[in-house]
Structure formats: structure tokens, C-alpha cells
Scaffold this motif. Structure first.
Motif, PDB file in Angstrom:
ATOM      1  N   ALA A  10       0.843  -1.180   0.000  1.00  0.00           N
ATOM      2  CA  ALA A  10       0.000   0.000   0.000  1.00  0.00           C
ATOM      3  C   ALA A  10       0.883   1.236   0.000  1.00  0.00           C
ATOM      4  O   ALA A  10       1.872   1.292   0.719  1.00  0.00           O
ATOM      5  N   THR A  11       0.535   2.198  -0.838  1.00  0.00           N
ATOM      6  CA  THR A  11       1.361   3.397  -0.942  1.00  0.00           C
ATOM      7  C   THR A  11       0.954   4.450   0.088  1.00  0.00           C
ATOM      8  O   THR A  11       1.636   5.429   0.277  1.00  0.00           O
ATOM      9  N   MET A  12      -0.192   4.207   0.736  1.00  0.00           N
ATOM     10  CA  MET A  12      -0.665   5.197   1.700  1.00  0.00           C
ATOM     11  C   MET A  12       0.133   5.152   2.989  1.00  0.00           C
ATOM     12  O   MET A  12       0.607   4.100   3.403  1.00  0.00           O
ATOM     13  N   THR A  13       0.231   6.273   3.633  1.00  0.00           N
ATOM     14  CA  THR A  13       0.823   6.278   4.965  1.00  0.00           C
ATOM     15  C   THR A  13      -0.221   5.746   5.937  1.00  0.00           C
ATOM     16  O   THR A  13      -1.417   5.853   5.704  1.00  0.00           O
ATOM     17  N   ALA A  14       0.246   5.174   7.023  1.00  0.00           N
ATOM     18  CA  ALA A  14      -0.685   4.596   7.990  1.00  0.00           C
ATOM     19  C   ALA A  14      -1.568   5.683   8.593  1.00  0.00           C
ATOM     20  O   ALA A  14      -1.127   6.793   8.823  1.00  0.00           O
ATOM     21  N   VAL A  15      -2.830   5.332   8.790  1.00  0.00           N
ATOM     22  CA  VAL A  15      -3.748   6.258   9.446  1.00  0.00           C
ATOM     23  C   VAL A  15      -3.608   6.016  10.936  1.00  0.00           C
ATOM     24  O   VAL A  15      -3.637   4.875  11.381  1.00  0.00           O
ATOM     25  N   SER A  16      -3.421   7.067  11.723  1.00  0.00           N
ATOM     26  CA  SER A  16      -3.180   6.850  13.152  1.00  0.00           C
ATOM     27  C   SER A  16      -4.415   6.263  13.805  1.00  0.00           C
ATOM     28  O   SER A  16      -5.537   6.462  13.332  1.00  0.00           O
ATOM     29  N   GLY A 113      -2.442   7.871  -6.961  1.00  0.00           N
ATOM     30  CA  GLY A 113      -1.904   7.230  -5.750  1.00  0.00           C
ATOM     31  C   GLY A 113      -2.982   6.594  -4.892  1.00  0.00           C
ATOM     32  O   GLY A 113      -2.822   6.459  -3.675  1.00  0.00           O
ATOM     33  N   LEU A 114      -4.087   6.198  -5.530  1.00  0.00           N
ATOM     34  CA  LEU A 114      -5.182   5.597  -4.762  1.00  0.00           C
ATOM     35  C   LEU A 114      -4.877   4.126  -4.439  1.00  0.00           C
ATOM     36  O   LEU A 114      -4.337   3.401  -5.278  1.00  0.00           O
ATOM     37  N   PHE A 115      -5.242   3.718  -3.265  1.00  0.00           N
ATOM     38  CA  PHE A 115      -5.170   2.318  -2.854  1.00  0.00           C
ATOM     39  C   PHE A 115      -6.434   1.651  -3.396  1.00  0.00           C
ATOM     40  O   PHE A 115      -7.544   2.121  -3.137  1.00  0.00           O
ATOM     41  N   VAL A 116      -6.264   0.590  -4.188  1.00  0.00           N
ATOM     42  CA  VAL A 116      -7.438  -0.121  -4.728  1.00  0.00           C
ATOM     43  C   VAL A 116      -7.317  -1.593  -4.335  1.00  0.00           C
ATOM     44  O   VAL A 116      -6.281  -2.219  -4.575  1.00  0.00           O
ATOM     45  N   ALA A 117      -8.351  -2.118  -3.715  1.00  0.00           N
ATOM     46  CA  ALA A 117      -8.325  -3.540  -3.338  1.00  0.00           C
ATOM     47  C   ALA A 117      -9.685  -4.154  -3.638  1.00  0.00           C
ATOM     48  O   ALA A 117     -10.708  -3.465  -3.690  1.00  0.00           O
ATOM     49  N   LEU A 336      -9.704  -2.883   4.378  1.00  0.00           N
ATOM     50  CA  LEU A 336      -9.762  -1.574   5.034  1.00  0.00           C
ATOM     51  C   LEU A 336      -8.693  -1.494   6.138  1.00  0.00           C
ATOM     52  O   LEU A 336      -7.982  -0.498   6.275  1.00  0.00           O
ATOM     53  N   GLY A 337      -8.576  -2.598   6.885  1.00  0.00           N
ATOM     54  CA  GLY A 337      -7.573  -2.650   7.962  1.00  0.00           C
ATOM     55  C   GLY A 337      -6.165  -2.494   7.417  1.00  0.00           C
ATOM     56  O   GLY A 337      -5.330  -1.778   7.995  1.00  0.00           O
ATOM     57  N   ASP A 338      -5.874  -3.139   6.284  1.00  0.00           N
ATOM     58  CA  ASP A 338      -4.542  -3.020   5.665  1.00  0.00           C
ATOM     59  C   ASP A 338      -4.274  -1.575   5.253  1.00  0.00           C
ATOM     60  O   ASP A 338      -3.182  -1.047   5.460  1.00  0.00           O
ATOM     61  N   PHE A 339      -5.288  -0.948   4.664  1.00  0.00           N
ATOM     62  CA  PHE A 339      -5.125   0.453   4.241  1.00  0.00           C
ATOM     63  C   PHE A 339      -4.854   1.332   5.467  1.00  0.00           C
ATOM     64  O   PHE A 339      -3.933   2.155   5.465  1.00  0.00           O
ATOM     65  N   ALA A 340      -5.659   1.115   6.502  1.00  0.00           N
ATOM     66  CA  ALA A 340      -5.546   1.961   7.694  1.00  0.00           C
ATOM     67  C   ALA A 340      -4.172   1.826   8.339  1.00  0.00           C
ATOM     68  O   ALA A 340      -3.609   2.794   8.841  1.00  0.00           O
ATOM     69  N   ALA A 341      -3.629   0.601   8.297  1.00  0.00           N
ATOM     70  CA  ALA A 341      -2.337   0.346   8.959  1.00  0.00           C
ATOM     71  C   ALA A 341      -1.154   0.625   8.023  1.00  0.00           C
ATOM     72  O   ALA A 341      -0.008   0.516   8.446  1.00  0.00           O
ATOM     73  N   GLY A 342      -1.437   0.928   6.745  1.00  0.00           N
ATOM     74  CA  GLY A 342      -0.349   1.135   5.783  1.00  0.00           C
ATOM     75  C   GLY A 342       0.392  -0.153   5.490  1.00  0.00           C
ATOM     76  O   GLY A 342       1.560  -0.159   5.128  1.00  0.00           O
ATOM     77  N   ARG A 343      -0.332  -1.282   5.658  1.00  0.00           N
ATOM     78  CA  ARG A 343       0.268  -2.619   5.461  1.00  0.00           C
ATOM     79  C   ARG A 343       0.165  -3.056   4.014  1.00  0.00           C
ATOM     80  O   ARG A 343      -0.695  -2.572   3.270  1.00  0.00           O
ATOM     81  N   ALA A 344       1.007  -4.026   3.641  1.00  0.00           N
ATOM     82  CA  ALA A 344       0.863  -4.672   2.341  1.00  0.00           C
ATOM     83  C   ALA A 344      -0.508  -5.343   2.294  1.00  0.00           C
ATOM     84  O   ALA A 344      -0.955  -5.909   3.298  1.00  0.00           O
ATOM     85  N   CYS A 345      -1.152  -5.264   1.149  1.00  0.00           N
ATOM     86  CA  CYS A 345      -2.485  -5.861   1.028  1.00  0.00           C
ATOM     87  C   CYS A 345      -2.456  -6.895  -0.096  1.00  0.00           C
ATOM     88  O   CYS A 345      -2.209  -6.559  -1.256  1.00  0.00           O
ATOM     89  N   ALA A 346      -2.722  -8.143   0.265  1.00  0.00           N
ATOM     90  CA  ALA A 346      -2.673  -9.230  -0.730  1.00  0.00           C
ATOM     91  C   ALA A 346      -3.761  -9.066  -1.788  1.00  0.00           C
ATOM     92  O   ALA A 346      -3.676  -9.652  -2.865  1.00  0.00           O
ATOM     93  N   ASN A 347      -4.803  -8.287  -1.480  1.00  0.00           N
ATOM     94  CA  ASN A 347      -5.920  -8.136  -2.426  1.00  0.00           C
ATOM     95  C   ASN A 347      -5.857  -6.835  -3.212  1.00  0.00           C
ATOM     96  O   ASN A 347      -6.836  -6.442  -3.851  1.00  0.00           O
ATOM     97  N   ALA A 348      -4.691  -6.148  -3.129  1.00  0.00           N
ATOM     98  CA  ALA A 348      -4.559  -4.885  -3.867  1.00  0.00           C
ATOM     99  C   ALA A 348      -4.590  -5.159  -5.366  1.00  0.00           C
ATOM    100  O   ALA A 348      -4.160  -6.216  -5.829  1.00  0.00           O
ATOM    101  N   VAL A 349      -5.118  -4.217  -6.110  1.00  0.00           N
ATOM    102  CA  VAL A 349      -5.197  -4.339  -7.570  1.00  0.00           C
ATOM    103  C   VAL A 349      -4.411  -3.182  -8.171  1.00  0.00           C
ATOM    104  O   VAL A 349      -4.526  -2.057  -7.720  1.00  0.00           O
ATOM    105  N   GLY A 350      -3.663  -3.458  -9.230  1.00  0.00           N
ATOM    106  CA  GLY A 350      -2.965  -2.360  -9.921  1.00  0.00           C
ATOM    107  C   GLY A 350      -1.497  -2.637 -10.076  1.00  0.00           C
ATOM    108  O   GLY A 350      -0.998  -3.627  -9.589  1.00  0.00           O
TER     109      GLY A 350
END
Ligand code: NAI
Length: 350
Positions: A10-16, A113-117, A336-350
């Protein structure tokens, strides 16, 4: 699909942890709300989910103002104008609650730079079983028998079916759903043929993989289970229909645009195509997932399809089992949890 196996960071920074997450859920039906609310509670984030029954497009994107995420389904439009509008309103993630992502402009999403999963797999058996429900219904005319008996008409004329045992069924796309469909068909005693540019290894135990033209020529029933792409748009056109056995059945529970509807109507009118069952339709966007019963349907092709006794249409309900909805909601919330934590997401698309 190649992206299935990819683990994309995920390219997003973690959401606190203290940041309240808000997600606008588009095309939301009551069952979406039920299963997403349940999964949201169980995920323990929790995020605030805002439900909108309208579909997402560049005009309705404003409803996502103040949300970091949107959650969308098959007929929401995520083209470049829509994605730019979402981004302008502060949205940074798109969560698809479906497997297909043909409705997303991935190049534009990457540029922004959108996260898509997505939810790559959820109960493939749910769609496979619906495919079988359509085949069985159309083959034995139970949709017509149901109405007759309710009106006190117990005549059997016109209800002759064919024994499925011993029939040849062609499965186009031998991925998760194609495989699950092939397994059930084998259980019924059918001969199964498959076509796929990258056939799944497990299919070898169920049937032969053959060129598309051979599958079309040999099959009594042709069932579509491949994704929609530039290569597969109108895979079933005039030429493909001309190759099919006279009287064959065509089944599409994958994506509407795999089939050229005008060509299919021509083949039904000429009596060459024996029957058609569809859970998806190329122009389903303005029709499906809505109650249009009090309105005049302007779609001439759809109206013509409705005149054939040997055509069966359901409104994109292949996925609609409690088990599948539970899985879709749980995986969406995990994304959603992966995005929020700025973690790698196995279901990301792109
Ligand atoms: P999958 O990714 O597991 O399998 C798709 C298979 O199609 C792959 O083996 C791939 O190699 C093959 N394929 C790609 N191009 C092809 C071509 N030109 N000809 C033949 N095969 C080709 O996908 P899965 O989970 O089996 O889903 C299949 C499709 O079902 C999805 O793309 C989606 O459109 C549809 N679907 C429909 C639902 C409904 O409610 N009616 C629900 C879920 C999915």
C-alpha cells in the motif's frame, strides 16, 4: 489473473489509531449494510460506514466528501473523472466488494496514488450453484411449470427437457468458478470440456482443455466463467454462435459484455441457439439492483430478450448467498484494515 497472486504494498501512509475512518458505501442494499455492519463490529477498528443506495459516478462522488475510503460494487463507475472527483474530495482508497475490476480505470487510480483492493475470491461455489440453477431451470422449464401449476394448468406440452447425464458442457474460463461449475457437472455425469489460455491444473482431472472453436462445436451447453477484458469483450459474437451446435444452450454468469446481445437475439430468432440463461447483461447498469417494476423499460434489446420463452434472466444474483456476503464483508473490512495500517495488502489491484 496475474494480479491475484501479487502482494502489492500500500502506498498510503498509515492512518493513526485515533483518526476516525469514514467509508462511503455506494450501491448499498439492505443486505450490504447488514453484513458490512456485522464485519465492521467484528473487525474492531471500527470505521464509520455511510451507506448510499445510489451508484458512484463523477456526479455522486461528492457524497464521499470527508471520507478516506469508498466501497463500491460491479456497476459503480470508477472512470477517470469519477476517480479525480473522489480524490478531490479527500478519498484515498477504493474497496471493491467484488472480484472483477473492469469498471476501474487502474492507470488513473495509480496516477492519483489511490489504494485499490478487491475481494478476489468468495464462495466460488455460490456462483457455480447459481449457474447450475439456471441450467436446470431452463433445461426442464421449471420457470414455466411453476406459473402453469399456479394457474391450475397441469398440461406437460412444451415442457420436454433433456437428460443432463451424458451431455457435453463447455466451460470457458477454468478458474475458481469455472472449476466449481465443472465439478458439479461431472457429478451429474456430464462430459466437461474447458477452454482457457492459462488453464488451472485442477481442471485436468475434470475434463479436456480444447481450443475455443472445438469447445463451441462439441458442447450442448456453453457456460462462461472468464473475466471481462479487451480480449474477451463479445467473445460470443455472430461467428462464435455460428460454430455452436444447433439447439445448444448458452449460459453467462460472468460479465454481460462477454456476449454480443444483438448477435444472441439473432441466433434465438433464427432458432439456431436453443436457449439462453444470463445472470449478467451488457447494459445491466441502469436496470439491475433496482425495483423498476412500475416503470417502462426503454432498453429495446432487454425488452426483446424478455419475449422469448427459452430465455431466463436473473439480475446478477450469482454471488447472493449468506455465506458469500459474509466473506465479502469480512475481506472488505480486512482490506480496510490493511489500508488503515499502511500494510501490504494481498488483495490490492494495480
Ligand atoms: P478466476 O480469476 O479464478 O478465473 C478466471 C479464469 O478465466 C482464469 O483461469 C483465466 O485464465 C481465464 N481466462 C482469462 N481470459 C480468458 C479467455 N479469453 N478465455 C477463456 N478463459 C479465460 O475468476 P473467478 O473467480 O472464477 O471469476 C470468474 C468471473 O466470474 C469473474 O471475472 C466475474 O466476472 C464473474 N463473477 C460473477 C459473479 C456473479 O454474481 N454473477 C460473482 C463473482 C464473479
Amino acid at each position: 489473473m496475474p494480479t491475484n497472486a501479487l502482494t502489492v504494498r500500500a502506498t498510503m501512509t498509515a492512518v493513526s489509531a485515533s483518526t476516525p475512518l469514514q467509508m462511503a458505501v455506494f450501491s448499498a442494499r439492505p443486505y450490504d449494510r447488514q453484513f458490512l455492519d456485522q464485519a465492521n463490529q467484528q473487525a474492531g477498528l471500527p470505521a464509520r460506514l455511510l451507506y448510499y443506495d445510489v451508484a458512484l459516478d463523477e456526479h455522486t462522488a461528492a457524497l464521499a466528501e470527508g471520507c478516506q475510503l469508498v466501497c463500491v460494487f460491479v456497476n459503480d463507475r470508477l472512470d477517470a473523472p469519477s476517480l479525480r472527483a473522489l480524490h478531490g474530495h479527500g478519498v484515498r482508497a477504493v474497496l471493491l466488494r467484488c472480484a472483477g475490476y473492469n469498471n476501474v480505470d487502474l492507470a488513473e487510480a495509480a496516477r492519483l496514488g489511490l489504494f485499490v483492493a478487491r475481494v478476489p475470491a468468495y464462495s466460488p461455489e455460490a456462483v457455480a450453484e447459481h449457474t447450475l440453477a439456471l441450467i436446470m431451470t431452463l433445461n426442464r422449464h421449471t420457470h414455466r411449470a411453476y406459473n402453469r401449476v399456479r394457474e391450475g394448468n397441469f398440461m406437460l406440452d412444451g415442457l420436454i427437457g433433456r437428460t443432463l447425464h451424458g451431455r457435453t458442457v463447455g466451460v470457458i474460463g477454468t478458474g475458481r468458478i469455472g472449476l466449481a461449475t465443472a465439478r458439479i457437472l461431472r457429478g451429474l455425469g456430464c462430459t466437461v470440456l474447458g477452454h482457457d489460455p492459462a488453464p488451472s491444473a485442477a481442471f485436468a482431472a475434470l475434463g479436456d482443455v480444447v481450443p475455443l472453436s472445438e469447445l463451441l462445436q462439441r458442447s450442448d451447453i456453453v457456460s462462461l466463467h472468464c473475466p471481462l477484458s479487451e480480449q474477451t469483450t463479445h467473445l460470443i459474437d455472430d461467428a462464435a454462435l455460428a460454430l455452436m451446435k444447433p439447439g445448444a444452450m448458452l449460459v453467462n454468469t460472468s460479465r454481460g459484455a462477454l456476449v454480443d446481445t444483438e448477435a444472441v437475439i439473432g441466433a434465438l430468432k433464427s432458432r439456431r441457439l436453443g436457449s439462453l440463461a444470463i445472470d449478467v447483461y451488457e447494459q445491466e447498469g441502469p436496470l439491475f439492483f433496482q425495483d423498476r417494476s412500475g416503470q417502462i423499460i426503454d432498453d429495446e434489446l432487454f425488452a426483446r430478450l424478455m419475449t422469448f420463452p427459452n430465455v431466463l434472466v436473473t439480475g446478477h444474483q450469482g454471488f447472493l448467498t449468506g455465506e458469500a456476503l459474509e466473506e465479502i464483508a469480512a475481506i472488505t473490512l480486512a482490506n480496510l484494515g490493511d489500508f488503515a495500517a499502511g500494510r501490504a495488502c494481498a488483495n490490492a489491484v494495480g
